[in-house]
Design an enzyme around this catalytic site. Structure first.
Site, PDB file in Angstrom:
ATOM      1  N   PHE A   1      35.508  49.135  36.014  1.00 14.51           N
ATOM      2  CA  PHE A   1      35.552  47.681  36.250  1.00 14.51           C
ATOM      3  C   PHE A   1      35.351  46.852  34.980  1.00 14.51           C
ATOM      4  O   PHE A   1      34.836  47.189  34.040  1.00 14.51           O
ATOM      5  CB  PHE A   1      34.484  47.295  37.273  1.00 14.51           C
TER       6      PHE A   1
ATOM      7  N   SER B   1      34.350  37.358  42.767  1.00 14.85           N
ATOM      8  CA  SER B   1      33.534  38.566  42.592  1.00 14.85           C
ATOM      9  C   SER B   1      34.360  39.808  42.888  1.00 14.85           C
ATOM     10  O   SER B   1      34.279  40.819  42.190  1.00 14.85           O
ATOM     11  CB  SER B   1      32.311  38.491  43.520  1.00 14.85           C
TER      12      SER B   1
ATOM     13  N   TRP C   1      36.672  40.390  40.033  1.00 15.51           N
ATOM     14  CA  TRP C   1      35.979  40.936  38.855  1.00 15.51           C
ATOM     15  C   TRP C   1      36.001  42.461  38.879  1.00 15.51           C
ATOM     16  O   TRP C   1      36.110  43.124  37.860  1.00 15.51           O
ATOM     17  CB  TRP C   1      34.539  40.424  38.819  1.00 15.51           C
ATOM     18  N   HIS C   2      35.882  42.986  40.099  1.00 12.94           N
ATOM     19  CA  HIS C   2      35.829  44.441  40.234  1.00 12.94           C
ATOM     20  C   HIS C   2      37.159  45.105  39.907  1.00 12.94           C
ATOM     21  O   HIS C   2      37.180  46.267  39.498  1.00 12.94           O
ATOM     22  CB  HIS C   2      35.381  44.836  41.643  1.00 12.94           C
ATOM     23  N   GLY C   3      38.237  44.406  40.120  1.00 13.61           N
ATOM     24  CA  GLY C   3      39.511  45.035  39.787  1.00 13.61           C
ATOM     25  C   GLY C   3      40.664  44.088  40.000  1.00 13.61           C
ATOM     26  O   GLY C   3      40.604  43.195  40.847  1.00 13.61           O
TER      27      GLY C   3
END
Lengths: 307, 472
Positions: B472, B322, B325-327
């Protein structure tokens, strides 16, 4: 009831917004062109000038095309400076674009400050902000300047005045169509900008030699196109000059060497001989005097054959 | 185009003026939604339209293939998911992978270095790729049937309210809705309007005004020059509310725009800072993403069904992914890992439950929960691990108690922060669940508040900025 509530909301909001806008306190010390319009018009310049002045706020506040032009009669001069502007590729590409290709002698004059060669200035600056404004918004601001100005957000100064407090300082500004902003602050504080620059340079945002090289590459490119390129370091207060020399990472001798090798002409101006109201920017009378002196230097340079 | 831009206002006016004409016939409605949404997306960069079309067509075809693959449907699903992840990875993770490969090569003493210039990250790709994957997985599980109409699918995946920054809406939730056109009731339009007004207020008045605090803090040197424990706690409070107001504001606007079409998007944020545990926090923060990871990563890994140790492992994998996923950066991995650590400790010690039973237990829990959430946000905001650790060090430095840096950066943003905190306290104190919330006085107050919020959006909006989650 619900139908009335939704319609009522929009009506009440429109009335509130209209009424609230009337409470905006007057700032008679801000004159000339409307500020939004000033920047948008500047962004629209295209192939219409003989001489472009470029750089950050020390340029757009410090150099008056009208006074510069006294030594350059008939030359169409524009001040293409932007707030916090670094000499990054998007800006450098744009500078050449405001010169008239049919001009007998095209000239670019760069006011090079240490800040204009830092990574932060390259990334975030007034030119990029204005460039990123979407075309539709720009069209609305240009076509309906009155409403756009009426509905613009309240600044800190205006909010302070709205709540009954006097403005902390009166920042006089007159926006000229030539791209110059004549400015002055009351009360003055010639040390005001020092702390801001000190923190910035000590925080790691110092001169990047790679940006110097990029600027030099553009000087070479412009020279190859027959454009005369002149550079100088804008005047500041003595304390600011000492601070920047000490901690900005700017090696003036190294930069001048790169600049001249690329084909530019470097003007050795009096860097502390003009009055600044905050240590960084020239007050109006000093800016006019500096512009006349600079104009004479530029005129003399242009009489000499190009390298 | 940004929701908080003049061009979007013009676009929305045109869209909703024409929307009533779309009641007759699904094909016309889907074509209208798709065309408008592609126009919306293409406004950023016209080339993105082809990417979105390719992603849409890929998932549409893969959905049909899975449904018709019989015994090979697992392989078909794997191929579809892999194609989506390849698309996302090519734009988002290749540079990160190469950066680390080069680091390892240098560490091993090699002078070889791999070079690759990644294209700019297409806006929204993380969101619509995940929508595509959930669509394929739900078909595989038999939860939905694939749509036979490409237009239907494209209208689902590209719908402009959710396209750029979510919520990540499941196919089972939205595809059936798109086969209907219902005249919106005045109550729906009022609710939609309130969502849009509240969302816009959170974004342009609170988030955009307080963002300047941290921007200036970093411009002035960040932790290198600003030595103050209280300053950095204030700064991280600012960021915590900036990201919350920015992102939940966007989700509110998206939900409001969908309501104006007569469609329902799921709630994406449920006041996460009033949570009573980390588990509760993750049931309230970016709910569409956390439920996505729960359903498509955590549960397939076995969830909590394979023993305590396996629960921790599965949870850590889910949280770290997770974060990623953001960066594509170690700071985001660290953020995910921090929350995994918090969840592990919480599960082992059950500290929120124990503390909650004490007098003023709720406040005690918040007093411990909030600082940990703030610390995790440091990794999210800092440009690199070094800066993140330097900030955390400042936050723990009890010898640096001066408030001077706050005044150097400026206190004006803190006024807007106070408004944001007050808004959340309304829910923390349960006023939204009180009898007042059902009264005529409340409805009148709601009306006045809405008018004031619109006024503030005009005259007290901050410097215009893109929504944080666009990156993102």
């Amino acid at each position: 009831m619900m139908r009335e509530r939704l319609t009522a909301l929009f009506l009440v909001s429109a009335l509130l917004a209209g009424a609230f806008g009337m409470t905006r306190p007057a700032q008679p010390w801000v004159q000339g062109m409307q500020e939004n319009l000033f920047w948008l018009k500047k962004m629209q310049w295209n192939s219409e000038f003989d001489l472009a002045l470029a750089g950050d706020s020390r340029m757009f506040r410090g150099v008056s095309p009208e006074d510069l032009g006294r030594s350059l009669p008939g030359v169409r001069i524009a001040n293409y400076g932007f707030s916090g502007c670094g000499f990054s590729r998007p800006y450098l590409d744009a500078i050449g674009g405001i010169l008239d290709p049919r001009s007998e002698q095209r000239v670019i004059v760069l006011g090079v400050t240490p800040h204009s060669l830092t990574p932060n200035a390259a990334r975030n600056n007034g030119y990029i902000d204005k460039k990123n404004l979407d075309p539709f918004s720009a069209w609305v601001y240009l076509t309906f300047p009155g409403i756009s100005t009426y509905l613009k957000p309240y600044s800190s100064v205006e909010m302070r005045m709205l709540t009954g407090g006097p403005p902390l300082a009166k920042y006089y500004a007159r926006y000229h169509a030539s791209g110059w902003v004549a400015s002055h602050k009351d009360p003055e504080d010639p040390r005001e900008a020092l702390e801001e620059y000190r923190r910035m340079f000590e925080g790691g945002n110092t001169v990047d030699p790679a940006q110097e090289d990029e600027l030099a590459s553009y000087v070479r490119k412009w020279r190859a196109q027959g454009i005369r390129v002149i550079g100088f370091r804008p005047p500041v207060s003595r304390e600011m000059l000492e601070l920047e020399t000490r901690i900005s990472g700017f090696d003036e001798a190294r930069f001048i060497n790169k600049f001249k090798t690329a084909g530019g002409v470097w003007l050795d101006i009096d860097q502390t001989g003009y009055h600044s109201y905050d240590g960084s920017h020239l007050e109006e009378k000093a800016a006019r005097r500096f512009s006349r002196d600079l104009g004479a230097d530029i005129a003399e340079t242009l009489t000499r054959p190009a390298n | 185009m940004l929701f908080n831009s003049l061009i979007f206002i013009a676009f929305a006016l045109a869209f909703y003026a024409l929307w009533p004409m779309m009641r007759k016939g699904n094909a016309l409605r889907w074509a209208f939604i798709t065309a408008a949404s592609f126009f919306f997306y293409g406004w950023w960069d016209w080339r993105l339209v082809f990417l979105l079309l390719a992603s849409g067509a890929l998932n549409y075809a893969a959905g049909l293939a899975i449904a018709g693959a019989g015994p090979r449907k697992k392989a078909a699903l794997a191929a579809g998911v892999a194609a989506n992840l390849l698309l996302l990875g090519a734009f988002k993770y290749v540079s990160f992978v190469l950066l680390n490969v080069n680091f390892l090569l240098r560490a091993a003493g090699s002078s070889a270095q791999l070079a690759f210039e990644a294209p700019p990250l297409p806006i929204g790709i993380s969101f619509y790729t995940f929508m595509g994957i959930s669509y394929l997985a739900d078909i595989y599980k038999g939860q939905i049937s694939p749509t036979r109409s490409l237009l239907h699918f494209l209208s689902y995946i590209s719908m402009f309210p959710h396209l750029i920054a979510g919520p990540i809406v499941r196919g089972a939730h939205l595809l059936p809705q798109l086969t209907t056109w219902n005249r919106t009731t005045e109550e729906q339009r009022w609710q939609g309007t309130m969502l849009i007004v509240t969302g816009m207020f959170k974004k342009v008045v609170i988030a955009d005004n307080i963002s300047r605090f941290l921007d200036l803090a970093f411009e002035f040197g960040g932790p290198v020059t600003l030595h103050s424990m209280p300053f950095w706690w204030i700064a991280m409070t600012v960021f915590s509310f900036q990201i919350y107001c920015d992102f939940s504001g966007y989700s509110d606007i998206a939900r409001g725009l969908a309501k104006w079409m007569g469609y329902d998007f799921p709630l994406n944020f449920n006041h996460p800072y009033i949570a009573n545990s980390f588990r509760d926090f993750w049931a309230r923060w970016h709910m569409s993403l956390s439920t996505w990871f729960r359903d498509y990563v955590y549960i397939p890994l076995g969830g909590g069904r394979r023993g305590k140790i396996r629960w921790h492992i599965n949870m850590w994998i889910t949280m770290v992914l997770s974060g990623l996923w953001h960066g594509a950066a170690w700071t985001f991995v660290a953020w995910g890992a921090a929350h995994a650590l918090y969840l592990s400790v919480e599960r082992l010690t059950k500290w929120p439950e124990r503390l909650g039973r004490l007098p003023a237990g709720r406040w005690l829990v918040s007093a411990l929960l909030i600082p940990q959430i703030w610390i995790a946000w440091v990794f999210f905001r800092a440009p690199d691990m070094g800066t993140a650790l330097a900030i955390i060090k400042q936050m723990a430095d009890i010898t640096a108690l001066s408030l001077a840096p706050v005044f150097v950066v400026g206190v004006r943003p803190l006024v807007f922060l106070a408004v944001g905190v007050a808004m959340e306290m309304y829910f923390y104190l349960g006023i939204d669940r009180s009898r007042f919330a059902d009264s005529r006085a409340f409805r009148a107050a709601e009306f006045i508040l809405a008018a004031i919020m619109i006024l503030c959006c005009v005259y007290f909006r901050g410097p215009g900025a893109a929504f944080i989650y666009f990156q993102f």
